[in-house]
Design a protein around this motif. Structure first.
Motif, mmCIF file in Angstrom:
data_model
loop_
_atom_site.group_PDB
_atom_site.id
_atom_site.type_symbol
_atom_site.label_atom_id
_atom_site.label_comp_id
_atom_site.label_asym_id
_atom_site.label_seq_id
_atom_site.Cartn_x
_atom_site.Cartn_y
_atom_site.Cartn_z
ATOM 1 N N UNK A 176 0.833 -1.205 0.000
ATOM 2 C CA UNK A 176 0.000 0.000 0.000
ATOM 3 C C UNK A 176 0.867 1.254 0.000
ATOM 4 N N UNK A 177 0.460 2.224 -0.806
ATOM 5 C CA UNK A 177 1.157 3.507 -0.836
ATOM 6 C C UNK A 177 0.198 4.563 -1.365
ATOM 7 N N UNK A 254 9.848 7.598 -13.449
ATOM 8 C CA UNK A 254 9.508 6.688 -12.353
ATOM 9 C C UNK A 254 8.126 6.121 -12.610
ATOM 10 N N UNK A 255 7.949 4.831 -12.333
ATOM 11 C CA UNK A 255 6.651 4.172 -12.499
ATOM 12 C C UNK A 255 6.411 3.273 -11.298
ATOM 13 N N UNK A 256 5.533 3.720 -10.381
ATOM 14 C CA UNK A 256 5.291 2.988 -9.138
ATOM 15 C C UNK A 256 4.618 1.645 -9.362
ATOM 16 N N UNK A 260 7.216 0.122 -7.283
ATOM 17 C CA UNK A 260 6.697 0.273 -5.942
ATOM 18 C C UNK A 260 6.528 1.733 -5.564
ATOM 19 N N UNK A 261 5.753 1.985 -4.524
ATOM 20 C CA UNK A 261 5.475 3.350 -4.095
ATOM 21 C C UNK A 261 6.693 4.044 -3.520
ATOM 22 N N UNK A 262 6.608 5.362 -3.411
ATOM 23 C CA UNK A 262 7.730 6.163 -2.921
ATOM 24 C C UNK A 262 7.909 6.076 -1.413
#
Length: 324
Positions: A176-177, A254-256, A260-262
């Motif tokens: 989760x982000x 950047x591609x979450x 993954x999230x930041x």
């Protein structure tokens, strides 16, 4: 005339295929998707089921609602309005899902795309400059990615309904982000032949926690349609039916959905930054019918490899809209 338009359409597709060429994933601000009403509702559904695959960008759901009162939303105050014309204001609900090339394994498929789902609410406006024949659309999105986006539950229920193999591996999806993203799209008319042919240059910029990228390309419409770079009015319009196609080159920062999230780093599996392809190409083509208050469309899209060990991906999409 019909033969000429058909030849232009075929040539455009061949050029895209040769050049090869994200449809972002779903971009309803493009001029070829314009609904000339101040208030409307539109549903769009993407799925690679239309191209007989079940991998990568596997599903997308978008619900658009456009109404003048949306300009009073707090988030609408953040949207850039460079022109004097009255813009269309809207909100969009987005739900996107991604999977690796197989959903039958209970192990992590290293070198493949990670499982990811994200859900967001986007506030947007579309504004035209009639004199210079150009359009700006801006959007601000907030949402969440990861298990809270219910990607597994949605895909599992769809596969049960279709009696397809049930998905495995979602326990390894990205964590989760938070999603906070800003987007600007620009279109400029290059060539116009009455209401039968239109060629535009396009550009897009996105920045935030979901993705950071710049895009540029061209789109065209061929058929019968109303002028695109005019303020929205309530005047009666002719029926529209036309082909459209577009190609875009994307420069990815950047591609979450892959990395993954930041804010959450302990993901079971993501694509390493060094393995992300920083340049991709996408081509989209489809048919749109817009009659009185009804809008219908069908789209096919293709995207080049997003990461080093990936492959090209294709999907299709359908839209239904109603002016209110």
């Amino acid at each position: 005339m019909k033969k000429l338009l058909l030849n232009i359409f075929i040539i455009f597709l061949l050029v895209n295929s040769a050049a090869i060429a994200k449809a972002q994933l779903i971009d309803n601000s493009a001029t070829f998707r314009k609904i000339n009403h101040n208030s409307y509702f539109r549903f769009h559904y993407d799925n690679d089921y239309f191209t007989k695959t079940d991998e990568y960008y596997t599903q997308g759901i978008t619900l658009d609602y456009v109404h003048p009162l949306i300009k009073k939303f707090p988030l609408a105050k953040l949207l850039w309005k460079p022109y004097k014309s009255a813009p269309q204001y809207g909100v969009t609900f987005n739900l996107f899902g991604y999977t690796p090339t197989s959903i039958l394994s209970d192990s992590i498929l290293y070198g493949d795309r990670p499982f990811n789902a994200n859900i967001s609410l986007k506030t947007f406006l579309i504004q035209v400059d009639e004199v210079r024949q150009q359009q700006i659309s801006t959007a601000f999105s907030i949402g969440i990615m990861g298990p809270y986006a219910l990607g597994y539950q949605i895909q599992d229920n769809i596969h049960r309904w279709l009696k397809n193999p049930l998905p495995h591996g979602w326990q390894y999806q990205t964590k989760n982000d938070i999603i906070i993203n800003y987007q600007i799209n620009y279109e400029k008319q290059l060539v116009s032949a009455g209401n039968n042919f239109l060629l535009n240059a396009t550009a897009e910029g996105r920045a935030g926690t979901l993705n950071n990228k710049l895009s540029g390309g061209f789109n065209f419409m061929a058929g019968r349609f109303n002028k695109r770079f005019l303020p929205v009015s309530y005047k009666k319009r002719k029926a529209e039916y036309y082909f459209y196609a577009q190609n875009r080159v994307n420069f990815i920062g950047y591609d979450a959905s892959m990395q993954g999230g930041l804010f959450t780093r302990k993901n079971p599996y993501t694509i390493a930054a060094g393995d992300v392809n920083r340049i991709t190409f996408q081509a989209d083509a489809g048919i749109i019918v817009n009659f009185k208050k009804l809008y219908l469309s069908y789209t096919q899209s293709i995207l080049t490899k997003e990461f080093r060990t990936g492959k090209y991906h294709r999907w299709g999409g359908v839209s239904v809209g109603f002016a209110l």
